[in-house]
Design a protein around this motif. Structure first.
Motif, PDB file in Angstrom:
ATOM      1  N   GLY A 244     -37.642 -10.124  -7.392  1.00 22.80           N
ATOM      2  CA  GLY A 244     -37.091 -10.778  -8.643  1.00 22.80           C
ATOM      3  C   GLY A 244     -36.344 -11.848  -8.083  1.00 22.80           C
ATOM      4  N   PRO A 245     -35.527 -12.516  -8.938  1.00 21.40           N
ATOM      5  CA  PRO A 245     -35.212 -12.356  -9.994  1.00 21.40           C
ATOM      6  C   PRO A 245     -36.289 -12.393 -11.344  1.00 21.40           C
ATOM      7  N   VAL A 246     -36.672 -11.621 -12.216  1.00 22.16           N
ATOM      8  CA  VAL A 246     -37.553 -11.705 -13.091  1.00 22.16           C
ATOM      9  C   VAL A 246     -37.151 -11.259 -14.444  1.00 22.16           C
ATOM     10  N   VAL A 247     -37.724 -11.935 -15.509  1.00 22.50           N
ATOM     11  CA  VAL A 247     -37.537 -11.285 -16.890  1.00 22.50           C
ATOM     12  C   VAL A 247     -38.981 -11.286 -17.252  1.00 22.50           C
ATOM     13  N   ILE A 248     -39.370  -9.890 -17.577  1.00 25.90           N
ATOM     14  CA  ILE A 248     -40.694  -9.691 -18.148  1.00 25.90           C
ATOM     15  C   ILE A 248     -40.540  -9.565 -19.653  1.00 25.90           C
ATOM     16  N   ILE A 249     -41.342 -10.220 -20.225  1.00 25.34           N
ATOM     17  CA  ILE A 249     -41.524  -9.911 -21.932  1.00 25.34           C
ATOM     18  C   ILE A 249     -42.729  -9.276 -22.180  1.00 25.34           C
ATOM     19  N   ASP A 250     -42.698  -8.262 -22.804  1.00 26.24           N
ATOM     20  CA  ASP A 250     -44.025  -7.512 -23.391  1.00 26.24           C
ATOM     21  C   ASP A 250     -44.747  -8.438 -23.983  1.00 26.24           C
ATOM     22  N   GLU A 251     -46.113  -8.535 -23.567  1.00 22.27           N
ATOM     23  CA  GLU A 251     -46.872  -9.327 -24.234  1.00 22.27           C
ATOM     24  C   GLU A 251     -47.501  -9.074 -25.712  1.00 22.27           C
ATOM     25  N   HIS A 252     -47.373  -8.005 -25.764  1.00 23.06           N
ATOM     26  CA  HIS A 252     -48.046  -7.294 -27.205  1.00 23.06           C
ATOM     27  C   HIS A 252     -46.591  -7.025 -28.169  1.00 23.06           C
ATOM     28  N   LEU A 253     -45.899  -7.878 -28.512  1.00 20.86           N
ATOM     29  CA  LEU A 253     -44.691  -7.866 -29.213  1.00 20.86           C
ATOM     30  C   LEU A 253     -45.222  -7.397 -30.561  1.00 20.86           C
ATOM     31  N   ALA A 254     -44.282  -6.509 -31.142  1.00 18.29           N
ATOM     32  CA  ALA A 254     -44.647  -5.921 -32.535  1.00 18.29           C
ATOM     33  C   ALA A 254     -43.400  -6.352 -33.618  1.00 18.29           C
ATOM     34  N   ASP A 255     -42.867  -5.370 -34.116  1.00 29.36           N
ATOM     35  CA  ASP A 255     -41.935  -5.785 -35.208  1.00 29.36           C
ATOM     36  C   ASP A 255     -40.751  -6.163 -34.486  1.00 29.36           C
ATOM     37  N   SER A 256     -39.948  -7.325 -35.157  1.00 25.07           N
ATOM     38  CA  SER A 256     -38.693  -7.773 -34.770  1.00 25.07           C
ATOM     39  C   SER A 256     -38.878  -8.096 -33.069  1.00 25.07           C
ATOM     40  N   ASP A 257     -40.073  -8.657 -32.673  1.00 26.81           N
ATOM     41  CA  ASP A 257     -39.954  -9.001 -31.198  1.00 26.81           C
ATOM     42  C   ASP A 257     -39.768  -7.721 -30.205  1.00 26.81           C
ATOM     43  N   ALA A 258     -39.935  -6.759 -30.707  1.00 23.59           N
ATOM     44  CA  ALA A 258     -39.976  -5.564 -29.892  1.00 23.59           C
ATOM     45  C   ALA A 258     -41.344  -4.950 -29.295  1.00 23.59           C
ATOM     46  N   MET A 259     -41.245  -4.139 -28.319  1.00 25.66           N
ATOM     47  CA  MET A 259     -42.609  -3.336 -28.097  1.00 25.66           C
ATOM     48  C   MET A 259     -43.130  -2.611 -29.188  1.00 25.66           C
ATOM     49  N   ALA A 260     -44.281  -2.556 -29.035  1.00 21.39           N
ATOM     50  CA  ALA A 260     -44.849  -1.713 -30.106  1.00 21.39           C
ATOM     51  C   ALA A 260     -44.470  -0.208 -30.014  1.00 21.39           C
ATOM     52  N   TYR A 261     -44.425   0.498 -31.315  1.00 19.55           N
ATOM     53  CA  TYR A 261     -44.335   1.903 -31.483  1.00 19.55           C
ATOM     54  C   TYR A 261     -45.334   2.698 -30.368  1.00 19.55           C
ATOM     55  N   GLU A 262     -44.828   3.682 -29.832  1.00 17.59           N
ATOM     56  CA  GLU A 262     -45.830   4.301 -28.934  1.00 17.59           C
ATOM     57  C   GLU A 262     -47.195   4.887 -29.723  1.00 17.59           C
ATOM     58  N   ILE A 263     -46.998   5.153 -30.859  1.00 18.70           N
ATOM     59  CA  ILE A 263     -48.115   5.713 -31.727  1.00 18.70           C
ATOM     60  C   ILE A 263     -48.992   4.514 -32.095  1.00 18.70           C
ATOM     61  N   ASP A 264     -48.628   3.341 -31.834  1.00 19.54           N
ATOM     62  CA  ASP A 264     -49.521   2.125 -32.256  1.00 19.54           C
ATOM     63  C   ASP A 264     -49.682   1.687 -30.795  1.00 19.54           C
ATOM     64  N   ARG A 265     -49.413   1.999 -29.647  1.00 17.15           N
ATOM     65  CA  ARG A 265     -49.912   1.521 -28.195  1.00 17.15           C
ATOM     66  C   ARG A 265     -51.209   1.579 -28.013  1.00 17.15           C
ATOM     67  N   THR A 266     -52.216   0.710 -27.527  1.00 17.20           N
ATOM     68  CA  THR A 266     -53.369   1.200 -27.048  1.00 17.20           C
ATOM     69  C   THR A 266     -53.364   1.296 -25.614  1.00 17.20           C
ATOM     70  N   ASP A 267     -54.395   1.911 -25.099  1.00 16.64           N
ATOM     71  CA  ASP A 267     -54.449   2.405 -23.508  1.00 16.64           C
ATOM     72  C   ASP A 267     -54.419   0.818 -22.739  1.00 16.64           C
ATOM     73  N   ASP A 268     -54.778  -0.231 -23.301  1.00 15.18           N
ATOM     74  CA  ASP A 268     -54.753  -1.428 -22.491  1.00 15.18           C
ATOM     75  C   ASP A 268     -53.397  -2.231 -22.426  1.00 15.18           C
ATOM     76  N   MET A 269     -52.462  -1.476 -23.122  1.00 16.12           N
ATOM     77  CA  MET A 269     -51.137  -2.084 -23.282  1.00 16.12           C
ATOM     78  C   MET A 269     -50.018  -1.301 -22.424  1.00 16.12           C
ATOM     79  N   TRP A 270     -49.025  -1.916 -21.621  1.00 14.38           N
ATOM     80  CA  TRP A 270     -48.286  -1.193 -20.823  1.00 14.38           C
ATOM     81  C   TRP A 270     -47.292  -0.450 -21.732  1.00 14.38           C
ATOM     82  N   ALA A 271     -46.995   0.563 -21.201  1.00 17.19           N
ATOM     83  CA  ALA A 271     -46.127   1.650 -21.757  1.00 17.19           C
ATOM     84  C   ALA A 271     -44.664   1.297 -21.254  1.00 17.19           C
ATOM     85  N   LEU A 272     -43.433   2.005 -21.683  1.00 15.29           N
ATOM     86  CA  LEU A 272     -42.351   1.999 -20.962  1.00 15.29           C
ATOM     87  C   LEU A 272     -42.319   2.388 -19.678  1.00 15.29           C
TER      88      LEU A 272
END
Length: 513
Positions: A244-272
């Motif tokens: 660091g220092p680093v700010v990592i923004i999820d590449e696959h932003l969904a509603d309101s620029d948040a991470m995708a819901y876990e139910i919508d996340r695919t295996d190639d996307m980072w999880a929490l």
């Protein structure tokens, strides 16, 4: 991460938590003196015990997650694992943190409500003070700022600090560990404080209003770069981050620029869990120790929308993130503390529904393949544009949620006449081009749909109820929340107390003022 893998992780964690508990019980260094509790707290002192000051502290906050949320997830896993032999229920499958050796409870009221918001309750957790709903780390006048546990550890003890969230990095809960604002809606100013914090690791959803409310201010990401942060917006770049220092923004932003819901996340996307793992890598470079706050923010969002399946999946995603911390603690058992708690409960979730009597059918929730939000964006928007017929809409409803208009007599996913009428009415409300969003003043309309798309929320309501769960609200409630603890100092968090005590117990243990 799918539920079969999550179930394996959960079972694997059972013996590990017992091992860590035994290790932490051997710690004997004296605890640092706790600072005085402010007058707003109903308690006048903090428990003391002999415990080694933890070098590594993980604080997991399931936003909106009280007992019903994690119990529903646990029961759901149990329903999926149930062998069904002789009609005897095999029981639930505890989430990773549900097997921690210490469990307490915290009340959540703030200075203005017994049903508080995330800003004030996260303030209580991070500073030990009550304030008004909507305020972040300031008093009720908005003129006095409170220093957070993260800021104190950073300045006084040299700890590295990480802040992770599945929602926006300048949203209320993550902001409560670095910002001081009278209004949680001042996203740009909160973003400026994020940059000024000097914390080593930020990761998760994108910043709200990065160029100000009017879009005419300097870009926050550019300012962060100028301040020395490495701003990363792709997963490939994130994988290469080592410090660091680093700010990592999820590449696959969904509603309101948040991470995708876990139910919508695919295996190639980072999880929490992946962001926690990367955070440990970044923060571990500091020899003095680290403090990490990780928020499962979309538990709250799913509960607001009364989407039980998405709630359960995101609660499990938080448990998977906790598992990463447990794995780390295995190598640092006498110098790690892991806390799992919440700011408040959302939605008034209940396990049990009037229409199913004493029965639950939680395995029916497995029929849902998509969150309400993704259904809105990917399907409902097109229905409106194309004036899609109800019969055509039902094909998608069956494919994505399992609900159907006909089938075998014992098929519990077949809509009753009552349910079908409700769904048709919701479809008509959604397709009504002249309909405004639900007005809270229109009680009948608001109780039916809240502020959500009538079709989407009615689908989830029906599926929830068929499974034997129900929501009482589209807002927060006043339920107490759990506080689970594992590691050095864990016994401090036993009992029933005010949420401000989470801060005071931590501050006393860590020796900050």
């Amino acid at each position: 991460m799918n539920f079969k893998r999550s179930l394996s992780l959960t079972l694997a964690a059972l013996s590990l938590t017992g091992t860590l508990a035994a290790c932490s019980a051997d710690a004997s260094a004296p605890q640092s003196q706790s600072p005085a509790v402010p007058a707003v707290s109903p308690l006048t002192s903090v428990q003391t015990q002999e415990a080694k000051t933890p070098k590594y502290v993980f604080l997991f906050i399931g936003d909106g997650m009280s007992y019903p949320q994690f119990q529903a997830a646990s029961d759901y896993l149990g329903a999926l694992a149930d062998t069904g032999s002789d009609d005897i229920l095999d029981g639930n499958v505890p989430l990773t943190f549900m097997n921690f050796p210490v469990a307490g409870s915290a009340v959540t009221y703030d200075s203005s409500s017994f049903c508080p918001d995330s800003a004030s309750t996260a303030t209580s957790i991070s500073t030990g003070y009550k304030t008004y709903s909507g305020s972040i780390n300031v008093d009720e006048t908005g003129t006095i700022s409170y220093e957070t546990i993260a800021e104190q550890l950073h300045a006084q003890k040299g700890y590295s600090v990480g802040v992770i969230t599945s929602v926006n990095l300048n949203h209320a809960t993550p902001a409560a560990f670095y910002a001081h604002q009278a209004s949680r809606n001042d996203y740009y100013d909160i973003g400026l404080e994020l940059i000024d914090s000097g914390f080593e690791y930020f990761a998760g959803g994108g910043l709200l209003k990065p160029t100000g409310a009017e879009g005419d201010q300097a870009d926050l990401y550019a300012l962060a770069e100028k301040a020395g942060y490495h701003v990363v917006k792709t997963q490939a770049e994130a994988e290469q981050v080592t410090g660091g220092p680093v700010v990592i923004i999820d590449e696959h932003l969904a509603d309101s620029d948040a991470m995708a819901y876990e139910i919508d996340r695919t295996d190639d996307m980072w999880a929490l869990a992946d962001y926690v793992e990367k955070g440990i890598e970044v923060l571990s470079q500091d020899k003095d120790g680290f403090f990490m706050m990780c928020e499962g923010g979309k538990i709250d969002w799913a509960c607001h929308a009364n989407d039980a399946a998405s709630t359960i999946h995101d609660t499990q995603a938080l448990a998977d993130a906790v598992q990463v911390a447990i794995d780390f603690a295995k190598e640092h058992a006498d110098e790690t503390l892991i806390l799992v708690t919440s700011d408040h409960e959302t939605g008034g979730l209940t396990i049990g529904f009037a229409g199913t009597d004493y029965d639950t059918y939680l395995d029916l929730l497995e029929s849902q393949k998509i969150s309400y939000a993704k259904f809105d964006s990917d399907y409902v928007a097109k229905y409106k544009e194309n004036n899609t017929s109800f019969d055509e809409v039902m094909k998608d409803v069956t494919a994505l949620f399992g609900l159907k208009t006909e089938g075998a007599e014992d098929d519990t996913l077949v809509l009753t006449a009552y349910e079908l009428d409700k769904l048709k009415a919701a479809y008509e409300a959604t397709m009504d081009a002249g309909r405004a969003d639900a007005d809270p003043a229109n009680q009948a309309e608001y109780v039916l749909y809240g502020s959500y798309e009538p079709l989407s929320v009615t689908i989830t309501h029906i599926l929830n109820n068929k499974s034997g769960v129900n929501f009482a609200s589209y807002a927060h409630t006043g339920l107490p929340v759990a506080v689970f603890a594992l590691g050095s100092g864990q016994d401090l968090f036993e009992g029933f107390y005010d949420n401000t005590q989470v801060y005071h117990k931590l501050a006393g243990l860590l020796g900050v003022k």
